[in-house]
Scaffold this motif. Structure first.
Motif, short mmCIF file in Angstrom:
data_model
loop_
_atom_site.label_atom_id
_atom_site.label_comp_id
_atom_site.label_asym_id
_atom_site.label_seq_id
_atom_site.Cartn_x
_atom_site.Cartn_y
_atom_site.Cartn_z
N VAL A 273 0.84 -1.21 0.00
CA VAL A 273 0.00 0.00 0.00
C VAL A 273 0.87 1.26 0.00
O VAL A 273 0.60 2.22 -0.73
CB VAL A 273 -0.95 0.00 1.22
CG1 VAL A 273 -1.62 1.35 1.39
CG2 VAL A 273 -1.99 -1.09 1.08
N ARG A 274 1.95 1.28 0.78
CA ARG A 274 2.84 2.45 0.84
C ARG A 274 3.50 2.70 -0.51
O ARG A 274 3.59 3.85 -0.98
CB ARG A 274 3.87 2.24 1.93
CG ARG A 274 4.84 3.41 2.09
CD ARG A 274 5.73 3.20 3.30
NE ARG A 274 6.67 4.30 3.43
CZ ARG A 274 7.54 4.46 4.44
NH1 ARG A 274 7.55 3.53 5.42
NH2 ARG A 274 8.37 5.46 4.47
N ALA A 275 3.94 1.64 -1.14
CA ALA A 275 4.56 1.80 -2.46
C ALA A 275 3.56 2.32 -3.49
O ALA A 275 3.87 3.18 -4.34
CB ALA A 275 5.15 0.46 -2.91
N ALA A 276 2.30 1.84 -3.44
CA ALA A 276 1.28 2.31 -4.38
C ALA A 276 0.93 3.76 -4.14
O ALA A 276 0.69 4.54 -5.09
CB ALA A 276 0.05 1.42 -4.27
N VAL A 277 0.93 4.19 -2.85
CA VAL A 277 0.64 5.59 -2.54
C VAL A 277 1.75 6.48 -3.06
O VAL A 277 1.50 7.55 -3.65
CB VAL A 277 0.44 5.78 -1.02
CG1 VAL A 277 0.39 7.26 -0.67
CG2 VAL A 277 -0.80 5.07 -0.55
N GLU A 278 3.00 6.11 -2.86
CA GLU A 278 4.11 6.92 -3.34
C GLU A 278 4.14 6.98 -4.87
O GLU A 278 4.50 8.01 -5.44
CB GLU A 278 5.41 6.35 -2.80
CG GLU A 278 5.56 6.49 -1.29
CD GLU A 278 6.82 5.82 -0.78
OE1 GLU A 278 7.55 5.24 -1.62
OE2 GLU A 278 7.10 5.88 0.44
N ASP A 279 3.75 5.89 -5.52
CA ASP A 279 3.73 5.87 -6.99
C ASP A 279 2.42 6.41 -7.56
O ASP A 279 2.27 6.47 -8.80
CB ASP A 279 3.94 4.44 -7.48
CG ASP A 279 5.32 3.91 -7.10
OD1 ASP A 279 6.24 4.72 -6.87
OD2 ASP A 279 5.46 2.67 -7.02
N ASN A 280 1.48 6.72 -6.71
CA ASN A 280 0.17 7.26 -7.13
C ASN A 280 -0.60 6.26 -8.00
O ASN A 280 -1.21 6.58 -9.00
CB ASN A 280 0.33 8.59 -7.89
CG ASN A 280 -0.97 9.36 -8.01
OD1 ASN A 280 -1.89 9.17 -7.20
ND2 ASN A 280 -1.05 10.23 -9.01
#
Length: 356
Positions: free
Chosen positions: A241-248
């Protein structure tokens, strides 16, 4: 024997033929159709052959003698021809003279009758025209009254609209002044309170905005706010989830009100709408997340959604600054970032709106 015929004009009735027969010194007046004023004064008078007859006192002047032919039947007496044609002519003229006024009176009566008829027809025509004009005037008055009411209604609506617009404009100006005053107040407060090191890091990042986590400003925010806010019980899913948020690339969708079939995903233990996939707690899940292009959905609780949303709002704002879409001074930008960091801290502690 000389004979003569004389005509005289009656002052009262016009021309009256009078025949004078002279025989042996005697003048005989033979009036035909004389007026009454002259009939009584005519009589025989002797007169001499050498002198003309003298008129009596009070009689009209002597008539002029007109010669007429006479037939002699006796050496001493003369006989006058029959004046029949003359008498008939005079009678015809008198009858014609009597018919003249009657015809004139008849013409006058006809003219009067025609004049009265024309007057009556003209009066009726004028009455009809007056009635028509009054009817048209009444219709025009009604139309004017209707248009006047429409104008009054439009004027009233215009006044109400103008008043509403002025009220709205004053409201907007008042709100803008309040916001400006609040910003100035915050700026004054910030002059003596926020951390100067943190502000200096933000100014350095603002000169060359980037999303690299190695810069001092973003490294601090990741360490102090983003990491703790996205640190869930399910560590593996939290990392994704954190990686998807940072990558938008993270998508949050609302769950329909009707009951949905359970999603069978081998990698995720909690795939029910009554269990949060991030915290593992039994909660009513009204939203679900999808990572990137994956078809798998993960149901999350309102608390987990609030924490993810707070982090997404922060990254969205710094992306706007990087793209040059935010045109403000450094102080307003810094205070907006501080507000977003505050939301992440509150969401991490479990404070979030009830509608989340």
């Amino acid at each position: 024997m000389d004979s003569s015929e004389e005509h005289t004009r009656c002052p009262a009735r016009g021309t009256c033929p009078v025949f004078l027969a002279m025989s042996a010194g005697t003048v005989r007046y033979a009036p035909l159709g004389l007026c009454p004023a002259l009939e009584g004064n005519l009589r025989e008078e002797p007169w001499g052959t050498d002198s003309p007859p003298q008129p009596d006192q009070g009689l009209p002047p002597p008539l002029a003698a007109v010669p007429v032919p006479w037939k002699s039947t006796d050496p001493c007496q003369g006989h006058r021809e029959s004046p029949g044609p003359l008498v008939e002519t005079s009678a015809g003229e008198e009858a014609q003279g009597q018919e003249g006024p009657a015809a004139t009176q008849l013409d006058v009566l006809r003219l009067r009758s025609s004049s009265m008829e024309i007057r009556e027809k003209g009066s009726e025509f004028l009455k009809e025209e007056l009635h028509r004009a009054q009817k048209e005037l009444k219709l025009k008055d009604e139309e004017c009254e209707r248009l006047s009411k429409v104008r009054e209604q439009l004027e009233q609506e215009l006044e109400e609209l103008t008043a509403s617009l002025f009220e709205e404009a004053h409201k907007m100006v008042r709100e803008a002044n309040m916001k400006q005053a609040a910003s100035e107040k915050q700026l004054k407060e910030a002059g003596g309170k926020v951390d100067t090191i943190l502000f200096a890091e933000f100014q350095a990042w603002r000169e060359a905005p980037t999303l690299d986590k190695t810069c001092p400003f973003l490294e601090r925010v990741h360490r102090e706010d983003v990491g703790p806010c996205l640190d869930f019980t399910m560590q593996e899913l939290s990392t994704l989830v954190r990686a998807a948020v940072e990558d938008n690339t993270l998508t949050i969708e609302p769950v329909a009100s009707q009951t949905l079939p359970a999603v069978k995903v081998a990698e995720v233990e909690c795939s029910s709408t009554n269990t949060c996939a991030l915290s593992g707690l039994t909660r009513t899940c009204r939203h679900r997340i999808r990572l990137g292009d994956s078809e798998s959905h993960y149901y999350i609780s309102p608390s987990s959604r609030a924490r993810i949303t707070a982090v997404c709002n922060f990254f969205t704002y710094i992306r706007y600054i990087q793209q040059g879409l935010v045109r403000q001074d450094a102080e307003p930008m810094f205070w907006e970032i501080m507000r977003l960091r505050k939301e992440m801290s509150l969401a991490k502690l479990g404070f979030f709106p009830q509608e989340a």
